[in-house]
Design a protein around this motif. Structure first.
Motif, PDB file in Angstrom:
ATOM      1  N   VAL A  52      20.506 -57.628   7.283  1.00 19.92           N
ATOM      2  CA  VAL A  52      19.856 -58.063   8.515  1.00 19.92           C
ATOM      3  C   VAL A  52      18.605 -58.553   7.823  1.00 19.92           C
ATOM      4  O   VAL A  52      17.899 -57.902   7.411  1.00 19.92           O
ATOM      5  CB  VAL A  52      19.710 -56.927   9.531  1.00 19.92           C
ATOM      6  N   SER A  60      14.810 -58.832  15.697  1.00 20.50           N
ATOM      7  CA  SER A  60      15.433 -58.306  14.429  1.00 20.50           C
ATOM      8  C   SER A  60      15.639 -56.879  14.277  1.00 20.50           C
ATOM      9  O   SER A  60      16.851 -56.300  13.733  1.00 20.50           O
ATOM     10  CB  SER A  60      14.790 -58.988  13.372  1.00 20.50           C
ATOM     11  N   TRP A  64      19.418 -54.892  14.316  1.00 25.60           N
ATOM     12  CA  TRP A  64      19.853 -53.969  13.145  1.00 25.60           C
ATOM     13  C   TRP A  64      20.309 -52.685  13.887  1.00 25.60           C
ATOM     14  O   TRP A  64      21.393 -52.361  13.460  1.00 25.60           O
ATOM     15  CB  TRP A  64      18.589 -53.698  12.513  1.00 25.60           C
TER      16      TRP A  64
END
Ligand code: Q46
Ligand code: ZN
Ligand code: ZN
Length: 317
Positions: A52, A60, A64
């Motif tokens: 990731v 982001s 994850w």
């Protein structure tokens, strides 16, 4: 306002779904929508290893977290771009997130490992910072994924991001970009598969997800993003969405269902392309003798670090 599923008090309304959700059912919706995107676009399968790309922002870090909650094996990669205080703070956020949860985080510092940073690369190349930045991120994510034996690189692009990029590409009929604007780019020699599992979720939902999950993220935008076209496209689409809920989703998913294939010829690199040569320095496939990343390394070698300025004003504090 009651949850559509359990009729308990709702914490969020999602107008394009014409529904409200309590905390638990909203978290379930986010996970279900992510899994649906993974399945629908065949992004990856259970047992595959995902890298990731984490920036410290909401998308982001949420991605994850969601992938781990869904049971996937996902490690993080953070690239320190050297954009002053913004990079310091985003790096701290990512490291704290990983440390609190005992996750595996790989880190690359451009200045320490490659001898340059984004502001310096922008000054040396006399181009906008996003150009050297994007090139560096693509190259280093690809390299880390291949070296680490990952099956795919996942990024946190959400529906708002993808609709805004599509809007910009359509305004200018950039057919090569349109051809590649897909939530999955398959692996090809020298490049890993790239996936965007959050395409079914909007920006507001990702922020709400982080709040409900107790995920601290960096709220400030990269100073280089301020005032760029992408933000203007998002605002334009938000204005349309306000009077026409679901417009963004219809625009983006309609494009994927009915239009993207028509541009396939415009992106020969992703078609069954003829072989390209390997970069004589690093070995990645390239159309010239030395790849763009190695050329950037050559040009920035020994350059004095500069401060980041926009119209003469320092913006990297
Ligand atoms: S490309 Fe440009 Fe971003 Fe790099 S310089 Fe900042 S705004 S971080 S996604
Ligand atoms: Zn509920
Ligand atoms: Zn190279």
């Amino acid at each position: 306002m009651k949850c559509k599923v359990c009729r308990e008090p709702a914490v969020i309304d999602i107008r394009r779904h014409n529904a409200n959700f309590c905390g638990d059912h909203f978290l379930k919706l986010v996970r279900d929508q992510t899994q649906k995107a993974i399945d629908e676009f065949k992004m990856f399968a259970p047992g595959e290893r995902i890298l990731v790309a984490v920036s410290g922002g909401k998308d982001s870090l949420a991605l994850w977290d969601i992938l781990l909650e869904l049971g996937y094996e996902a490690n993080g990669l953070y690239i320190g771009l050297g954009i002053g205080g913004y990079s310091d703070r985003s790096g701290d956020q990512v490291r704290a997130f990983a440390a609190e949860r005992g996750l595996k985080l790989e880190q690359i510092e451009l200045r320490d490992q490659y001898g340059y940073d984004v502001p310096t690369a922008a000054a040396v190349t006399k181009r906008v910072p996003c150009s050297a930045c994007g090139l560096s991120k693509r190259h280093l994510f690809d390299k880390a994924a291949l070296q680490g034996g990952y099956d795919a690189v996942a990024t946190g692009h959400n529906l708002d991001d993808e609709a805004a990029v599509l809007f910009g590409n359509t305004l200018r009929w950039q057919t090569e970009y349109l051809a590649r604007q897909h939530p999955v780019l398959p692996a090809r020699p020298g490049f890993p598969r790239k996936v965007k599992p959050l395409v079914r979720l909007g920006e507001r939902e990702m922020a709400a997800y982080c709040v409900l999950r107790g995920i601290d993220y960096i709220v400030e935008e990269c100073p280089m993003a301020v005032g760029n076209k992408h933000i203007g496209y998002k605002e334009a689409l938000n204005a349309i969405e306000a009077t026409s809920p679901g417009a963004k989703q219809a625009f983006y998913f309609g494009f994927l269902a009915r239009a993207v294939e028509r541009f396939a010829d415009a992106a020969p690199a992703y078609a069954e392309a003829g072989d390209t040569a390997a970069c004589t320095r690093c070995g990645v496939p390239t159309t010239s003798e030395i790849c763009a990343f190695c050329r950037l390394l050559e040009r920035t070698a020994g350059a004095e670090p500069v401060h980041l300025t926009i119209k003469g004003k320092r913006v990297d504090a």
